[in-house]
Design an enzyme around this catalytic site. Sequence first.
Site, PDB file in Angstrom:
ATOM      1  N   LYS A  39       0.825  -1.198   0.000  1.00 13.11           N
ATOM      2  CA  LYS A  39       0.000   0.000   0.000  1.00 13.11           C
ATOM      3  C   LYS A  39       0.865   1.256   0.000  1.00 13.11           C
ATOM      4  CE  LYS A  39      -3.835  -2.371   0.516  1.00 13.11           C
ATOM      5  NZ  LYS A  39      -4.787  -2.539  -0.588  1.00 13.11           N
ATOM      6  N   HIS A  92      -9.733 -10.212  -7.625  1.00  7.23           N
ATOM      7  CA  HIS A  92      -9.388  -9.498  -6.398  1.00  7.23           C
ATOM      8  C   HIS A  92      -9.698 -10.342  -5.159  1.00  7.23           C
ATOM      9  CE1 HIS A  92     -10.701  -6.584  -3.143  1.00  7.23           C
ATOM     10  NE2 HIS A  92      -9.485  -6.154  -3.393  1.00  7.23           N
TER      11      HIS A  92
END
Length: 362
Positions: free
Chosen positions: A171, A302
Amino acid sequence: MNSAHAGPAPRITGLRTRLLTVPLRRSWGQDATENHVITTEIQTDDGGVGRGFSWTPTIGPQAVKALLDCDIAPFVTGLEATPEAVWDLLWKRLHEAGGGGLTTIAMAGVDLALWDLRARRVGASVTALLGQRQESVEVYGSGVNLHYSLEELVGQVERWVAAGHRAVKVKVGKPDIREDAERLAAVRSALGPDRKLMIDANQRWDLPTTFRALDVLGEFGLEWLEEPLCADDLWAYRRLRKHSPVPIALGENLHTIYRFRDFIDAGAVDIIQPNIVRVGGITPFRRIVELARTHSIRVLPHLLPELSGQLALTLAEPTLVEDVEDAGFGQLGVLDGPSPVRIADSRLTLSGLPGLGFSFRE
């Protein structure tokens, strides 16, 4: 395998649900310490049982369960247990309550249970029923780790390297882009030059910030930049992809084939990442895959490797399966039995269990 279910389909006689709240072994942040699973069980008039689930990491599990119990269960009871036909009827029924989001998340619980039922009727895995095209698929290490310290982040990357991963995703989106750069420099150092590095900003930036970030972070040899902007902002994504030196990935927050079509037609995306539950299950996921193939757009499902991995093995094009560290259903200890997939040396293979191959513990 698709012809093996020929003959009249049984009719649905009931739908039961149950809400499970599962603490995460590794917190995804202050507001995401648990995931929610709404299990579904469909019964048919020939004694068959199909098991599926809906899923949401934070928002709306009670709403999903209420939609299933109060609106979906009465509607599907009496219908033939045919996944595609039931999905289309449900879409029309629920559309006024929202064309995606809670409605499609709830629909996934029905669709997955019906595919599980169909595969069990012929003694096959869902993968075999749909047509397995790949013996194994590559898995990449993924972390919800923006809140990790630099030392924790590097430690996670080192665990992925030790596990044999050739690609990892971290991230980004710190208030100061220089901190993101410092963290990526440490990650790249731990990975070495030959492993793939992807970054995910989780909608934290606007368009000018994204361009500034790419100027700074592009030097780390990025495979893709994921969801830097608000997922609804097609206008901004079209402009971003036109000028971005890094491929743009998105899709976990697109819920219908129409939204995927809009982004693809606008030239706003290089890689789509549909979440099989959020789009409404296997039925719409397969339609989205074929849409992407006609435009030469890569499809990387995902999250949810126990489900995504099984569908990835049916895809005609090479793909990657996302495995968030310690967040799989098996790792969270909620499966009643073994996992339907195996992950070793950064490859995912099928266990060959019938149906979806798993159900959740009582």
